[in-house]
Motif scaffolding. Structure first.
Motif, PDB file in Angstrom:
ATOM      1  N   ARG A 168     -54.335  -5.307  15.682  1.00  0.00           N
ATOM      2  CA  ARG A 168     -54.620  -6.428  14.791  1.00  0.00           C
ATOM      3  C   ARG A 168     -53.782  -7.644  15.186  1.00  0.00           C
ATOM      4  N   GLN A 169     -54.405  -8.804  15.138  1.00  0.00           N
ATOM      5  CA  GLN A 169     -53.686 -10.072  15.229  1.00  0.00           C
ATOM      6  C   GLN A 169     -53.572 -10.632  13.820  1.00  0.00           C
ATOM      7  N   PRO A 170     -52.385 -10.605  13.232  1.00  0.00           N
ATOM      8  CA  PRO A 170     -52.262 -11.091  11.853  1.00  0.00           C
ATOM      9  C   PRO A 170     -52.530 -12.586  11.752  1.00  0.00           C
ATOM     10  N   CYS A 171     -53.045 -13.019  10.622  1.00  0.00           N
ATOM     11  CA  CYS A 171     -53.301 -14.440  10.409  1.00  0.00           C
ATOM     12  C   CYS A 171     -52.563 -14.922   9.163  1.00  0.00           C
ATOM     13  N   TRP A 172     -52.643 -16.226   8.927  1.00  0.00           N
ATOM     14  CA  TRP A 172     -51.874 -16.886   7.873  1.00  0.00           C
ATOM     15  C   TRP A 172     -52.153 -16.342   6.482  1.00  0.00           C
ATOM     16  N   LYS A 173     -53.309 -15.701   6.281  1.00  0.00           N
ATOM     17  CA  LYS A 173     -53.633 -15.214   4.941  1.00  0.00           C
ATOM     18  C   LYS A 173     -52.661 -14.132   4.476  1.00  0.00           C
ATOM     19  N   LEU A 174     -52.044 -13.427   5.410  1.00  0.00           N
ATOM     20  CA  LEU A 174     -51.007 -12.476   5.023  1.00  0.00           C
ATOM     21  C   LEU A 174     -49.816 -13.195   4.405  1.00  0.00           C
ATOM     22  N   SER A 175     -49.427 -14.333   4.991  1.00  0.00           N
ATOM     23  CA  SER A 175     -48.314 -15.108   4.439  1.00  0.00           C
ATOM     24  C   SER A 175     -48.644 -15.586   3.033  1.00  0.00           C
ATOM     25  N   PHE A 176     -49.863 -16.048   2.839  1.00  0.00           N
ATOM     26  CA  PHE A 176     -50.300 -16.529   1.535  1.00  0.00           C
ATOM     27  C   PHE A 176     -50.304 -15.376   0.524  1.00  0.00           C
ATOM     28  N   ARG A 177     -50.810 -14.224   0.963  1.00  0.00           N
ATOM     29  CA  ARG A 177     -50.919 -13.069   0.064  1.00  0.00           C
ATOM     30  C   ARG A 177     -49.547 -12.577  -0.384  1.00  0.00           C
ATOM     31  N   PHE A 178     -48.592 -12.560   0.532  1.00  0.00           N
ATOM     32  CA  PHE A 178     -47.262 -12.060   0.211  1.00  0.00           C
ATOM     33  C   PHE A 178     -46.367 -13.124  -0.419  1.00  0.00           C
ATOM     34  N   GLY A 179     -46.762 -14.389  -0.321  1.00  0.00           N
ATOM     35  CA  GLY A 179     -45.910 -15.457  -0.815  1.00  0.00           C
ATOM     36  C   GLY A 179     -44.664 -15.640   0.032  1.00  0.00           C
ATOM     37  N   ILE A 180     -44.773 -15.283   1.311  1.00  0.00           N
ATOM     38  CA  ILE A 180     -43.663 -15.400   2.265  1.00  0.00           C
ATOM     39  C   ILE A 180     -44.171 -16.216   3.437  1.00  0.00           C
ATOM     40  N   ASN A 181     -43.573 -17.367   3.670  1.00  0.00           N
ATOM     41  CA  ASN A 181     -44.140 -18.328   4.617  1.00  0.00           C
ATOM     42  C   ASN A 181     -44.352 -17.777   6.019  1.00  0.00           C
ATOM     43  N   ASP A 182     -43.462 -16.884   6.453  1.00  0.00           N
ATOM     44  CA  ASP A 182     -43.562 -16.390   7.823  1.00  0.00           C
ATOM     45  C   ASP A 182     -43.987 -14.920   7.880  1.00  0.00           C
ATOM     46  N   MET A 183     -44.699 -14.447   6.856  1.00  0.00           N
ATOM     47  CA  MET A 183     -45.070 -13.028   6.826  1.00  0.00           C
ATOM     48  C   MET A 183     -45.970 -12.654   8.001  1.00  0.00           C
ATOM     49  N   ALA A 184     -46.933 -13.482   8.327  1.00  0.00           N
ATOM     50  CA  ALA A 184     -47.818 -13.175   9.458  1.00  0.00           C
ATOM     51  C   ALA A 184     -47.013 -13.060  10.745  1.00  0.00           C
ATOM     52  N   ARG A 185     -46.064 -13.966  10.913  1.00  0.00           N
ATOM     53  CA  ARG A 185     -45.206 -13.916  12.097  1.00  0.00           C
ATOM     54  C   ARG A 185     -44.360 -12.644  12.107  1.00  0.00           C
ATOM     55  N   ARG A 186     -43.838 -12.256  10.937  1.00  0.00           N
ATOM     56  CA  ARG A 186     -43.036 -11.033  10.870  1.00  0.00           C
ATOM     57  C   ARG A 186     -43.855  -9.814  11.274  1.00  0.00           C
ATOM     58  N   VAL A 187     -45.086  -9.747  10.790  1.00  0.00           N
ATOM     59  CA  VAL A 187     -45.947  -8.614  11.134  1.00  0.00           C
ATOM     60  C   VAL A 187     -46.203  -8.595  12.635  1.00  0.00           C
ATOM     61  N   GLN A 188     -46.542  -9.750  13.199  1.00  0.00           N
ATOM     62  CA  GLN A 188     -46.805  -9.822  14.633  1.00  0.00           C
ATOM     63  C   GLN A 188     -45.571  -9.417  15.438  1.00  0.00           C
ATOM     64  N   ASP A 189     -44.403  -9.955  15.081  1.00  0.00           N
ATOM     65  CA  ASP A 189     -43.186  -9.692  15.847  1.00  0.00           C
ATOM     66  C   ASP A 189     -42.695  -8.255  15.685  1.00  0.00           C
TER      67      ASP A 189
END
Length: 228
Positions: A117-138
């Motif tokens: 999976r390539q995470p997208c910005w909607k994960l950040s929105f869903r979690f309320g954490i600005n860099d959540m998508a980046r955290r998942v990817q990294d």
């Protein structure tokens, strides 16, 4: 064998936004049909980057939830499967042991691992954490997608049974490491480009890196697009 929870969800507005998404998924309570583009009743808002035959079903391991709770704190979203918009939730299968091309029986359907999976910005929105998508990817804790080789019916309590391994050396962790960490390892990239069971889009990324000597910019997926 891994007992599963199957989750689906319709497209709906993201809370507090004018954007829509199908990321809010909930467990099914009865048998559900699984076709070439996913489970009946499951939807994706942006078909440019979500859904389609190579991303028909998204699997996210429950094994990762305790790690996320340790890192993020006691978020209510992490109390039940579905936080990452997954269609399949299991314990005992992770990116370290699952490989591209692995074939599983689920109910009367047959699935094949197609890509990570390539995470997208909607994960950040869903979690309320600005860099959540980046955290998942990294983190490499991304989950993965299946293509449907044989449509069928899946019911709660069905088990995901491994049938065959086409390229067991190409685990999802290895693929993630080559694409996101050791990003210009030509030997790995050439192997990915030739991996015919991998989704075509990812093979093209690897081939372009080999040809151009440059890494593509996937960061735009991690940030919301401006309103139209």
């Amino acid at each position: 064998m891994a007992e599963i929870i199957v989750l689906t969800g319709p497209v709906a507005p993201l809370p507090g936004s004018d954007r829509t998404s199908g990321i809010d998924k909930h467990p099914v309570t009865g048998p559900v049909s699984l076709g070439p583009e996913g489970f009946a009743g499951d939807e994706q808002a942006d078909r440019r980057v979500h859904g389609g035959p190579e991303k028909a079903v998204h699997h996210y391991p429950r094994d990762h939830y305790p790690v996320w709770r340790a890192e993020l704190g006691p978020l209510p979203l992490l109390d039940a499967p579905g936080a990452f918009g997954e269609n399949i939730s299991t314990q005992g299968l992770t990116e370290a042991g699952v490989a591209v091309g692995d074939i599983f029986r689920l109910g009367t359907a047959l699935l094949q691992v197609s890509q990570g999976r390539q995470p997208c910005w909607k994960l950040s929105f869903r979690f309320g954490i600005n860099d959540m998508a980046r955290r998942v990817q990294d983190s490499g804790r991304t989950g993965w997608y299946y293509r449907v080789l044989q449509p069928g019916t899946v019911a709660p309590g069905d088990r995901l049974v491994l049938i065959d391994r086409v390229a067991p050396e190409w685990t999802l962790h290895r693929l993630w490491h080559a694409l996101y960490v050791d990003r210009m390892n030509l030997t790995e990239l050439q192997g990915i480009a030739a991996l015919d069971v991998l989704a075509e889009g990812w093979r093209r990324h690897a081939q372009r890196r080999v040809e151009t000597g440059r890494v593509e910019d996937w960061s735009r997926r991690l940030e919301p697009e401006p309103p139209a």
